[in-house]
Design a protein around this motif. Structure first.
Motif, PDB file in Angstrom:
ATOM      1  N   ILE A  16       0.874  -0.839  -0.026  1.00 20.95           N
ATOM      2  CA  ILE A  16      -0.100   0.018   0.028  1.00 20.95           C
ATOM      3  C   ILE A  16       1.137   1.309  -0.052  1.00 20.95           C
ATOM      4  O   ILE A  16       0.306   2.023  -0.218  1.00 20.95           O
ATOM      5  N   GLU A  17       2.021   1.061   0.210  1.00 19.81           N
ATOM      6  CA  GLU A  17       2.964   2.758   0.663  1.00 19.81           C
ATOM      7  C   GLU A  17       2.881   3.448  -0.847  1.00 19.81           C
ATOM      8  O   GLU A  17       2.597   4.400  -0.669  1.00 19.81           O
ATOM      9  N   PRO A  18       2.681   2.885  -2.318  1.00 23.55           N
ATOM     10  CA  PRO A  18       2.503   3.620  -3.231  1.00 23.55           C
ATOM     11  C   PRO A  18       1.570   4.426  -3.373  1.00 23.55           C
ATOM     12  O   PRO A  18       2.014   5.748  -4.087  1.00 23.55           O
ATOM     13  N   ARG A  19       0.576   4.055  -2.639  1.00 19.94           N
ATOM     14  CA  ARG A  19      -0.562   4.641  -2.648  1.00 19.94           C
ATOM     15  C   ARG A  19      -1.171   5.620  -1.416  1.00 19.94           C
ATOM     16  O   ARG A  19      -2.423   6.160  -1.650  1.00 19.94           O
ATOM     17  N   ILE A  20      -0.314   5.621  -0.704  1.00 22.45           N
ATOM     18  CA  ILE A  20      -0.788   6.316   0.643  1.00 22.45           C
ATOM     19  C   ILE A  20      -1.274   8.019   0.351  1.00 22.45           C
ATOM     20  O   ILE A  20      -1.654   7.807   1.429  1.00 22.45           O
ATOM     21  N   TRP A  21      -0.547   7.939  -0.128  1.00 19.47           N
ATOM     22  CA  TRP A  21      -0.506  10.132  -0.257  1.00 19.47           C
ATOM     23  C   TRP A  21      -2.279   9.809  -0.553  1.00 19.47           C
ATOM     24  O   TRP A  21      -2.795  11.325  -1.136  1.00 19.47           O
ATOM     25  N   GLU A  22      -3.195   9.051  -1.469  1.00 15.95           N
ATOM     26  CA  GLU A  22      -3.948   9.334  -2.422  1.00 15.95           C
ATOM     27  C   GLU A  22      -5.457   8.940  -1.525  1.00 15.95           C
ATOM     28  O   GLU A  22      -6.002   9.510  -1.532  1.00 15.95           O
ATOM     29  N   SER A  23      -4.600   7.792  -0.277  1.00 13.39           N
ATOM     30  CA  SER A  23      -6.244   7.198   0.477  1.00 13.39           C
ATOM     31  C   SER A  23      -5.679   8.161   1.919  1.00 13.39           C
ATOM     32  O   SER A  23      -5.007   7.514   2.039  1.00 13.39           O
ATOM     33  N   GLU A  24      -6.723   8.559   2.458  1.00 11.93           N
ATOM     34  CA  GLU A  24      -6.267   8.701   3.896  1.00 11.93           C
ATOM     35  C   GLU A  24      -6.775   7.210   4.718  1.00 11.93           C
ATOM     36  O   GLU A  24      -5.813   6.877   5.606  1.00 11.93           O
ATOM     37  N   VAL A  25      -7.451   6.569   4.400  1.00 13.20           N
ATOM     38  CA  VAL A  25      -7.835   5.442   4.864  1.00 13.20           C
ATOM     39  C   VAL A  25      -6.283   4.388   5.209  1.00 13.20           C
ATOM     40  O   VAL A  25      -5.993   4.341   5.905  1.00 13.20           O
ATOM     41  N   LEU A  26      -5.821   4.148   3.641  1.00 17.27           N
ATOM     42  CA  LEU A  26      -4.274   3.370   3.334  1.00 17.27           C
ATOM     43  C   LEU A  26      -3.719   4.894   4.155  1.00 17.27           C
ATOM     44  O   LEU A  26      -2.530   3.707   5.382  1.00 17.27           O
ATOM     45  N   MET A  27      -3.328   5.649   4.749  1.00 14.85           N
ATOM     46  CA  MET A  27      -2.796   6.768   5.275  1.00 14.85           C
ATOM     47  C   MET A  27      -2.753   6.582   6.837  1.00 14.85           C
ATOM     48  O   MET A  27      -1.533   5.622   7.544  1.00 14.85           O
ATOM     49  N   VAL A  28      -3.531   6.034   7.164  1.00 11.23           N
ATOM     50  CA  VAL A  28      -3.820   5.619   8.582  1.00 11.23           C
ATOM     51  C   VAL A  28      -3.527   3.965   8.548  1.00 11.23           C
ATOM     52  O   VAL A  28      -2.273   3.745   9.724  1.00 11.23           O
ATOM     53  N   GLN A  29      -4.054   3.402   7.783  1.00 12.51           N
ATOM     54  CA  GLN A  29      -3.500   1.906   7.723  1.00 12.51           C
ATOM     55  C   GLN A  29      -2.030   1.613   7.981  1.00 12.51           C
ATOM     56  O   GLN A  29      -1.235   0.718   8.961  1.00 12.51           O
ATOM     57  N   TYR A  30      -1.183   2.235   6.732  1.00  6.61           N
ATOM     58  CA  TYR A  30       0.285   2.426   6.805  1.00  6.61           C
ATOM     59  C   TYR A  30       0.847   2.965   8.251  1.00  6.61           C
ATOM     60  O   TYR A  30       1.923   2.337   9.006  1.00  6.61           O
ATOM     61  N   ARG A  31       0.429   3.967   8.726  1.00  7.21           N
ATOM     62  CA  ARG A  31       0.967   4.457  10.122  1.00  7.21           C
ATOM     63  C   ARG A  31       0.676   3.573  10.922  1.00  7.21           C
ATOM     64  O   ARG A  31       2.097   3.247  12.001  1.00  7.21           O
ATOM     65  N   TRP A  32      -0.690   2.776  11.297  1.00  6.17           N
ATOM     66  CA  TRP A  32      -0.461   2.144  12.274  1.00  6.17           C
ATOM     67  C   TRP A  32       0.129   0.274  11.906  1.00  6.17           C
ATOM     68  O   TRP A  32       0.633   0.037  13.126  1.00  6.17           O
ATOM     69  N   ILE A  33       0.076  -0.175  10.712  1.00  9.68           N
ATOM     70  CA  ILE A  33       1.381  -1.278  10.263  1.00  9.68           C
ATOM     71  C   ILE A  33       2.807  -0.358  11.151  1.00  9.68           C
ATOM     72  O   ILE A  33       3.731  -1.520  12.059  1.00  9.68           O
TER      73      ILE A  33
END
Length: 191
Positions: free
Chosen positions: A39-56
């Protein structure tokens, strides 16, 4: 025992049993690493992915550090783990430098290899502690390592070279694993 040679071999053989909950946790953490990289390449496009990325990334590396120290109970464990990990790091880092088209540097661990080098550093420290410290002052070392990890980000020369910044920052998690090994008497901390 009917066959004394067989009995002697069975007694000399040490079978290291794995604990399922720790193996399952490692598997889950490996899944988190893979998912986080996907998901790292797409974290700037989606707030949901950014939250998941940060928690991971908030959870998985401290837990990996903790689990790396959890089953280190004596000097021999450190040596055995070090002799398995360090040659692997050297081989993979050398391959990255040779075939990396100039992107990999000899003294800066390539991409994910920082963890192997950090783990080797932690194991060396633990070996010295078991060997010369005789298992004393474990909580003093924990407090000092937390302070050092916090200060490491402020010192300009501590960076990616030799993976020093990550080694210092994640060392307290490894050390906590050593302190609270699987046979730790948790009832002592009940109060």
């Amino acid at each position: 025992c009917a066959d004394s040679n067989l009995c002697r071999q069975v007694r000399q053989t040490v079978v290291k049993l794995r604990k399922a909950q720790y193996c399952n946790l490692k598997l889950f953490l490996i899944f988190l690493v893979i998912y986080g990289h996907l998901i790292e390449p797409r974290i700037w496009e989606s707030e949901v992915l950014m939250v998941q990325y940060r928690w991971i990334y908030l959870i998985h590396m401290p837990l990996f550090g903790f689990l790396s120290g959890l089953f280190i109970n004596r000097e021999e464990d450190c040596k055995a783990q070090l002799f398995r990990t360090f040659p692997l790091y050297i081989l993979l880092q050398a391959a990255a430098v040779l075939f990396g088209n100039g992107t990999a540097k000899p003294f800066t661990p390539w991409w994910h290899l920082w963890y192997l080098l950090s783990d080797c550093s932690w194991l060396c420290f633990a070996w010295l502690w078991f060997r010369f410290g005789k298992g004393k002052c474990r909580f003093v070392i924990l407090i000092c390592s937390i302070i050092t990890g916090c200060i490491a980000g402020l010192i300009p020369f501590i960076g990616r070279a030799f993976s020093l910044s990550r080694t210092l920052v994640f060392f307290p998690y490894f050390w906590t694993g050593i302190i609270f090994n699987p046979s730790f008497n948790w009832k002592r901390l009940r109060f």
